[in-house]
Design a protein around this motif. Structure first.
Motif, mmCIF file in Angstrom:
data_model
loop_
_atom_site.group_PDB
_atom_site.id
_atom_site.type_symbol
_atom_site.label_atom_id
_atom_site.label_comp_id
_atom_site.label_asym_id
_atom_site.label_seq_id
_atom_site.Cartn_x
_atom_site.Cartn_y
_atom_site.Cartn_z
ATOM 1 N N ALA A 29 0.804 9.207 -1.956
ATOM 2 C CA ALA A 29 -0.062 8.426 -2.844
ATOM 3 C C ALA A 29 -0.418 9.212 -4.095
ATOM 4 O O ALA A 29 -0.442 8.662 -5.206
ATOM 5 C CB ALA A 29 -1.321 7.998 -2.101
ATOM 6 N N SER A 77 0.838 -1.202 0.000
ATOM 7 C CA SER A 77 0.000 0.000 0.000
ATOM 8 C C SER A 77 0.870 1.249 0.000
ATOM 9 O O SER A 77 2.078 1.203 0.277
ATOM 10 C CB SER A 77 -0.892 0.009 1.232
ATOM 11 O OG SER A 77 -0.111 0.152 2.411
ATOM 12 N N GLN A 123 2.386 1.657 3.411
ATOM 13 C CA GLN A 123 3.554 0.809 3.643
ATOM 14 C C GLN A 123 4.796 1.383 2.962
ATOM 15 O O GLN A 123 5.875 1.445 3.566
ATOM 16 C CB GLN A 123 3.290 -0.599 3.124
ATOM 17 C CG GLN A 123 2.369 -1.423 3.989
ATOM 18 C CD GLN A 123 2.072 -2.774 3.374
ATOM 19 O OE1 GLN A 123 1.703 -2.872 2.203
ATOM 20 N NE2 GLN A 123 2.226 -3.829 4.157
#
Length: 250
Positions: free
Chosen positions: A240, A138, A141
């Motif tokens: 992200a 992810s 992570q």
């Protein structure tokens, strides 16, 4: 003193070779023959191999190496031909030097990095100017893994596995066009590639100054990420947004 050399393989991979006297350790041998040639040319005996993760361009040379040498292979559990599985927090004593094992999931869930001899061998987690794609882990992570690596001393050499630097820096400039350290780095690394020289190793200090994925708390980086995702508020959100942007960047 340990000498660190990069052996090019495939289109843009490197096998890192650490040598002390007549003994050598290889990191991520995706292709055996260039490594064997290097070892013979330099009259080195392969004393061990470090594997960061299971992707084929990091492990495919192991069967041929096994047929030529009797050496331990350290790496994540579950990978074929890894004889000595290791995990986060362990210390390996190789070539008279201690190497710390760090779990850095994100690119893959089993990804490890090795720190020793003032160098970081980080596979496809941290790149010069960038980071690996999120194939299994992810964003949270990967961000946490990158933060662990960023906490290493600034002088630590960054020995990643791919020559992706110029493409990564092109994206970094789109994120931070006014970053002077980044502008200078693009000039120097472009000059190296024009001479067919590696841009690696980098350093943790250099990455903290010019790699957007290690700068998710900087105002300009946050602003650029929010242009892609206005809801990006936390550092993980910013990371992200940057990673998704890079995946589609040309």
């Amino acid at each position: 003193m340990i000498r660190i050399s990069a052996v090019p393989i495939f289109e843009d991979n490197y096998i890192w070779v650490l040598q002390q006297g007549r003994y050598a350790i290889a990191v991520d041998p995706g292709d055996a023959l260039p490594l064997i040639h290097y070892l013979k040319e330099n009259q080195l005996e392969l004393a061990g191999v470090l594997i960061t993760h299971h992707h084929h361009d990091h492990v495919d040379g192991l069967p041929v190496l096994w047929s030529h040498y009797q050496m331990p292979v350290f790496g994540p559990a579950g990978i074929k031909n890894v004889s000595n599985p290791v995990q986060d927090g362990e210390t390996l004593h190789l070539l008279g030097t201690d190497f710390k094992v760090m779990a850095v999931p994100g690119h893959t869930l089993d990804h490890l990095a090795y720190v020793g001899a003032d160098a970081l061998f980080c596979g496809d987690t941290l790149f010069a100017g960038g980071c690996g794609r999120l194939f299994e882990g992810s964003a949270a992570q990967m961000y946490a893994s990158l933060q662990r690596l960023a906490a290493l001393p600034d002088h630590t050499l960054v020995c990643c596995t791919h020559e992706y630097t110029l493409a990564n820096l092109k994206f970094a400039l789109a994120v931070e066009p006014d970053n002077l350290a980044l502008q200078e780095r693009i000039q120097s690394d472009t000059a190296l590639r024009e001479q067919a020289l590696p841009t690696l190793p980098s350093s943790i200090g250099k990455e903290k100054a010019s790699n957007p994925y290690l700068r998710c708390n900087q105002v300009d980086v946050i602003h650029a990420a929010q242009q892609q995702n206005p809801q990006a508020e936390t550092a993980v959100d910013v990371f992200a947004a940057l990673r998704k942007w890079k995946d589609n960047f040309r």
